[in-house]
Design a protein around this motif. Structure first.
Motif, PDB file in Angstrom:
ATOM      1  N   GLU A 129       0.826  -1.212   0.000  1.00 62.18           N
ATOM      2  CA  GLU A 129       0.000   0.000   0.000  1.00 62.18           C
ATOM      3  C   GLU A 129       0.858   1.259   0.000  1.00 62.18           C
ATOM      4  OE1 GLU A 129      -2.520  -0.596   3.363  1.00 62.18           O
ATOM      5  OE2 GLU A 129      -3.676  -2.161   2.360  1.00 62.18           O
ATOM      6  N   ARG A 130       1.962   1.233   0.736  1.00 62.87           N
ATOM      7  CA  ARG A 130       2.866   2.389   0.779  1.00 62.87           C
ATOM      8  C   ARG A 130       3.499   2.635  -0.588  1.00 62.87           C
ATOM      9  NH1 ARG A 130       6.772   1.056   4.854  1.00 62.87           N
ATOM     10  NH2 ARG A 130       7.921   0.103   3.166  1.00 62.87           N
ATOM     11  N   SER A 186       3.730  -4.408  -6.880  1.00 60.85           N
ATOM     12  CA  SER A 186       2.881  -3.857  -5.822  1.00 60.85           C
ATOM     13  C   SER A 186       1.505  -3.477  -6.359  1.00 60.85           C
ATOM     14  CB  SER A 186       3.521  -2.623  -5.186  1.00 60.85           C
ATOM     15  OG  SER A 186       4.648  -2.984  -4.435  1.00 60.85           O
ATOM     16  N   ALA A 187       1.469  -2.846  -7.531  1.00 58.06           N
ATOM     17  CA  ALA A 187       0.191  -2.436  -8.113  1.00 58.06           C
ATOM     18  C   ALA A 187      -0.669  -3.651  -8.463  1.00 58.06           C
ATOM     19  CB  ALA A 187       0.415  -1.573  -9.345  1.00 58.06           C
ATOM     20  N   LYS A 188      -0.042  -4.690  -8.984  1.00 59.32           N
ATOM     21  CA  LYS A 188      -0.784  -5.901  -9.327  1.00 59.32           C
ATOM     22  C   LYS A 188      -1.324  -6.580  -8.078  1.00 59.32           C
ATOM     23  CE  LYS A 188       1.900  -6.592 -13.501  1.00 59.32           C
ATOM     24  NZ  LYS A 188       2.868  -7.421 -14.203  1.00 59.32           N
ATOM     25  N   LEU A 189      -0.493  -6.674  -7.047  1.00 58.40           N
ATOM     26  CA  LEU A 189      -0.936  -7.272  -5.788  1.00 58.40           C
ATOM     27  C   LEU A 189      -2.114  -6.496  -5.210  1.00 58.40           C
ATOM     28  CD1 LEU A 189       2.541  -7.898  -4.135  1.00 58.40           C
ATOM     29  CD2 LEU A 189       0.951  -9.655  -4.892  1.00 58.40           C
ATOM     30  N   VAL A 230       2.295   1.750  -3.611  1.00 58.96           N
ATOM     31  CA  VAL A 230       1.277   2.221  -4.552  1.00 58.96           C
ATOM     32  C   VAL A 230       0.900   3.668  -4.236  1.00 58.96           C
ATOM     33  CG1 VAL A 230      -1.098   1.897  -5.346  1.00 58.96           C
ATOM     34  CG2 VAL A 230       0.397  -0.077  -5.048  1.00 58.96           C
ATOM     35  N   ARG A 231       0.709   3.964  -2.974  1.00 58.51           N
ATOM     36  CA  ARG A 231       0.347   5.327  -2.575  1.00 58.51           C
ATOM     37  C   ARG A 231       1.443   6.329  -2.947  1.00 58.51           C
ATOM     38  NH1 ARG A 231      -3.285   8.895  -2.413  1.00 58.51           N
ATOM     39  NH2 ARG A 231      -3.191  10.318  -0.679  1.00 58.51           N
ATOM     40  N   GLY A 232       2.698   5.946  -2.769  1.00 61.40           N
ATOM     41  CA  GLY A 232       3.811   6.821  -3.137  1.00 61.40           C
ATOM     42  C   GLY A 232       3.821   7.134  -4.625  1.00 61.40           C
ATOM     43  N   MET A 233       3.567   6.121  -5.444  1.00 64.49           N
ATOM     44  CA  MET A 233       3.514   6.352  -6.893  1.00 64.49           C
ATOM     45  C   MET A 233       2.323   7.229  -7.257  1.00 64.49           C
ATOM     46  SD  MET A 233       6.033   4.978  -8.497  1.00 64.49           S
ATOM     47  CE  MET A 233       5.448   4.853 -10.162  1.00 64.49           C
ATOM     48  N   GLN A 234       1.178   7.019  -6.600  1.00 66.83           N
ATOM     49  CA  GLN A 234       0.007   7.846  -6.872  1.00 66.83           C
ATOM     50  C   GLN A 234       0.266   9.302  -6.510  1.00 66.83           C
ATOM     51  OE1 GLN A 234      -2.841   5.627  -4.555  1.00 66.83           O
ATOM     52  NE2 GLN A 234      -3.611   4.544  -6.352  1.00 66.83           N
ATOM     53  N   ILE A 235       0.979   9.529  -5.434  1.00 68.77           N
ATOM     54  CA  ILE A 235       1.312  10.896  -5.022  1.00 68.77           C
ATOM     55  C   ILE A 235       2.234  11.536  -6.065  1.00 68.77           C
ATOM     56  CG2 ILE A 235       2.639  12.230  -3.326  1.00 68.77           C
ATOM     57  CD1 ILE A 235       1.442  10.306  -1.183  1.00 68.77           C
ATOM     58  N   ARG A 236       3.216  10.783  -6.559  1.00 63.67           N
ATOM     59  CA  ARG A 236       4.105  11.314  -7.587  1.00 63.67           C
ATOM     60  C   ARG A 236       3.338  11.651  -8.869  1.00 63.67           C
ATOM     61  NH1 ARG A 236       8.986   7.287  -8.278  1.00 63.67           N
ATOM     62  NH2 ARG A 236       9.572   8.846  -9.818  1.00 63.67           N
TER      63      ARG A 236
END
Length: 107
Positions: A28-29, A62-65, A31-37
């Motif tokens: 989750e961390r 991570s995104a697939k999981l 995926v969330r980091g990439m979404q923030i970027r």
């Protein structure tokens, strides 16, 4: 199934080898980091960067999981999709992650 090896042959550090070994907090961390970027690049109207980050996000483990977990643990989790597959066991979820390829999901 081997999900823990990259295209260049190097092994991922901390890559899980089954559904129970997944560190969901880390997933989750990531995926969330990439979404923030992606959101930051969007605010800055850097569309080339947005596209590159989106491509990078969709190809990460991570995104697939995270995607498979969200689909299998929501309100409609006991309903099969258009491919008539039901990912109801941890083993079937793990296999589904391996089938999420670069060119899209093939039922």
């Amino acid at each position: 199934m081997r999900v823990s090896v990259r295209k260049d042959g190097s092994a991922l550090s901390h890559a899980p080898d089954n559904w129970y070994a997944i560190d969901w907090h880390r997933v989750e961390r990531n995926v969330r980091g990439m979404q923030i970027r992606i959101a930051k690049a969007t605010r800055e109207s850097d569309w080339r960067r947005v596209k590159a980050l989106q491509r990078m996000l969709t190809r990460t483990l991570s995104a697939k999981l995270y995607a498979v977990r969200r689909v299998t643990q929501n309100q409609g989790a006991r309903t099969a999709g258009v491919d008539r597959e039901l990912w109801d066991s941890p083993e079937s979820r793990w296999e589904a992650i391996g089938r999420l390829k670069r060119r899209g999901y093939k039922p």
